[in-house]
Motif scaffolding. Structure first.
Motif, PDB file in Angstrom:
ATOM      1  N   LEU A  59      41.712  40.173  42.750  1.00 21.80           N
ATOM      2  CA  LEU A  59      40.424  40.293  42.052  1.00 21.80           C
ATOM      3  C   LEU A  59      40.534  41.043  40.735  1.00 21.80           C
ATOM      4  O   LEU A  59      39.610  40.993  39.913  1.00 21.80           O
ATOM      5  N   TRP A  60      41.650  41.738  40.527  1.00 24.84           N
ATOM      6  CA  TRP A  60      41.738  42.677  39.413  1.00 24.84           C
ATOM      7  C   TRP A  60      41.481  42.065  38.036  1.00 24.84           C
ATOM      8  O   TRP A  60      40.767  42.681  37.215  1.00 24.84           O
ATOM      9  N   PRO A  61      42.015  40.887  37.692  1.00 24.57           N
ATOM     10  CA  PRO A  61      41.754  40.353  36.337  1.00 24.57           C
ATOM     11  C   PRO A  61      40.260  40.249  36.019  1.00 24.57           C
ATOM     12  O   PRO A  61      39.830  40.605  34.918  1.00 24.57           O
ATOM     13  N   LYS A  62      39.457  39.800  37.000  1.00 27.16           N
ATOM     14  CA  LYS A  62      38.016  39.672  36.763  1.00 27.16           C
ATOM     15  C   LYS A  62      37.340  41.038  36.755  1.00 27.16           C
ATOM     16  O   LYS A  62      36.387  41.259  35.994  1.00 27.16           O
ATOM     17  N   ILE A  63      37.814  41.954  37.604  1.00 27.24           N
ATOM     18  CA  ILE A  63      37.264  43.315  37.601  1.00 27.24           C
ATOM     19  C   ILE A  63      37.535  43.977  36.255  1.00 27.24           C
ATOM     20  O   ILE A  63      36.668  44.645  35.687  1.00 27.24           O
ATOM     21  N   HIS A  64      38.737  43.751  35.734  1.00 26.72           N
ATOM     22  CA  HIS A  64      39.127  44.362  34.462  1.00 26.72           C
ATOM     23  C   HIS A  64      38.268  43.833  33.314  1.00 26.72           C
ATOM     24  O   HIS A  64      37.983  44.568  32.354  1.00 26.72           O
ATOM     25  N   GLU A  65      37.846  42.577  33.393  1.00 24.44           N
ATOM     26  CA  GLU A  65      36.972  42.026  32.357  1.00 24.44           C
ATOM     27  C   GLU A  65      35.647  42.778  32.317  1.00 24.44           C
ATOM     28  O   GLU A  65      35.088  43.020  31.237  1.00 24.44           O
ATOM     29  N   LEU A  66      35.144  43.158  33.502  1.00 23.94           N
ATOM     30  CA  LEU A  66      33.868  43.868  33.573  1.00 23.94           C
ATOM     31  C   LEU A  66      34.011  45.352  33.256  1.00 23.94           C
ATOM     32  O   LEU A  66      33.095  45.961  32.706  1.00 23.94           O
ATOM     33  N   GLN A  96      30.135  36.018  42.244  1.00 22.11           N
ATOM     34  CA  GLN A  96      30.087  35.030  41.172  1.00 22.11           C
ATOM     35  C   GLN A  96      30.233  33.622  41.743  1.00 22.11           C
ATOM     36  O   GLN A  96      30.971  33.396  42.683  1.00 22.11           O
ATOM     37  N   LYS A 150      30.045  42.279  41.802  1.00 20.50           N
ATOM     38  CA  LYS A 150      29.725  41.189  40.886  1.00 20.50           C
ATOM     39  C   LYS A 150      30.755  40.076  40.965  1.00 20.50           C
ATOM     40  O   LYS A 150      30.411  38.888  40.964  1.00 20.50           O
ATOM     41  N   VAL A 151      32.021  40.437  41.054  1.00 23.14           N
ATOM     42  CA  VAL A 151      33.103  39.438  41.099  1.00 23.14           C
ATOM     43  C   VAL A 151      33.009  38.572  42.354  1.00 23.14           C
ATOM     44  O   VAL A 151      33.127  37.344  42.288  1.00 23.14           O
TER      45      VAL A 151
END
Length: 297
Positions: free
Chosen positions: A109-116, A297, A293-294
């Motif tokens: 999940l980290w790439p999407k968490i990092h975007e937020l 989605q 949130k991730v």
């Protein structure tokens, strides 16, 4: 931060000799023996069986050996994290990881968490699964470890004095040795388990497991339930060696290379998610909000 005699104790245990430990420590054997004697006196336990054949850890010594390695590693990592906190302005989420609490789901999940939350970083903190560590770490989340991924329910959260953030409901599966008669199957029926010993963690640990237990006792008496006390690598070894069946979840697929985790055609599930302090820091709250949130989605 910890008794330095523990370092000497571990060297002696690893070397199996006072003389070898002395050579590695660059001190005399007499000094090593004195440190061990003082440690045994302070603790009130005998750590080594001494004989002409060498040294052997007592049961008390073996227990301390396992915990001492964790204590020393934990203290050193604490100092490192303290120094990093002085140097870094970015928020760091410290994620505890062990064979039974892998951080793989967060890595995915980290790439999407990092975007937020681009300001948040995470640090993996390894620990050994023992009952003592479980009590200590979960009761003190937010001090040295911020979050741990794993299965849980309200009973366990209340017992461990922490909070849980559910990510998914994991199907309750079964683990079997790769040499077991069921290992060729990609899924199991309840009837496939008839005549087998099914290892379930003791009643009261989770009401989801208790619900499965009651279902088996009432409707599938052909399955023999075997209780155990705690999930650790030893219980996976026991499953492989005994050829019994072990209740498991898919997140534990890589715990033991000689076990296969197989889904079962029943409706039993258990929450899987993040354990954290009841009063998380602002950074952890932002992190948990981003995870929410991730996954939605």
């Amino acid at each position: 931060m910890y008794n330095p005699q523990l370092d000497t104790f571990i060297r002696v245990a690893d070397a199996g000799s006072f003389n070898k430990a002395a050579e590695e420590s660059y001190i005399t054997p007499t000094a090593v023996i004195k440190q061990i004697n003082l440690l045994e006196a302070d603790l009130g336990v005998r750590l080594f069986e001494r004989s002409h054949r060498g040294l052997k850890l007592t049961k008390a010594g073996l227990s301390l050996y396992k915990d001492a390695k964790y204590i020393i590693s934990y203290c050193r990592e604490s100092v490192t994290r303290a120094k990093n906190a002085m140097l870094e302005s970015a928020s760091v989420i410290r994620i505890g990881t062990s064979p039974m609490t892998p951080a793989q789901i967060l890595v995915e999940l980290w790439p999407k968490i990092h975007e937020l939350c681009p300001e948040i970083k995470f640090q993996l903190i390894p620990f050994e699964n023992t009952p003592e560590n479980a009590r200590e770490i979960l009761a003190n989340l937010g001090q040295n470890i911020d979050t741990v991924a794993g299965i849980f329910d309200e009973t366990m959260l209340n017992l461990r004095q922490c909070a849980g953030f559910e990510i998914a409901r994991e199907p309750i599966c079964c683990a079997v040795s790769v040499h077991h008669r069921l290992a060729d199957k990609n899924s199991l029926t309840v009837e496939d388990l008839y005549g087998e010993n099914l290892m379930l963690i003791h009643r009261g640990w989770s009401h989801y497991v208790d619900r499965l237990r009651d279902d088996i006792l009432e409707h599938h008496s052909q399955i023999n339930i075997i209780d155990f006390d705690f999930y650790d690598v030893g219980i996976f070894n026991r499953c492989e060696n005994s050829n019994d069946v072990l209740m498991a979840v898919r997140a534990w697929t890589n715990v033991h290379p000689l076990l296969k985790i197989i889904p079962v055609e029943w409706e039993h599930t258990i929450p899987y998610g993040l354990l954290h302090s009841k009063k998380p820091s602002e950074a952890v709250e932002r992190f948990l909000s981003a995870v929410h949130k991730v996954i939605n989605q």
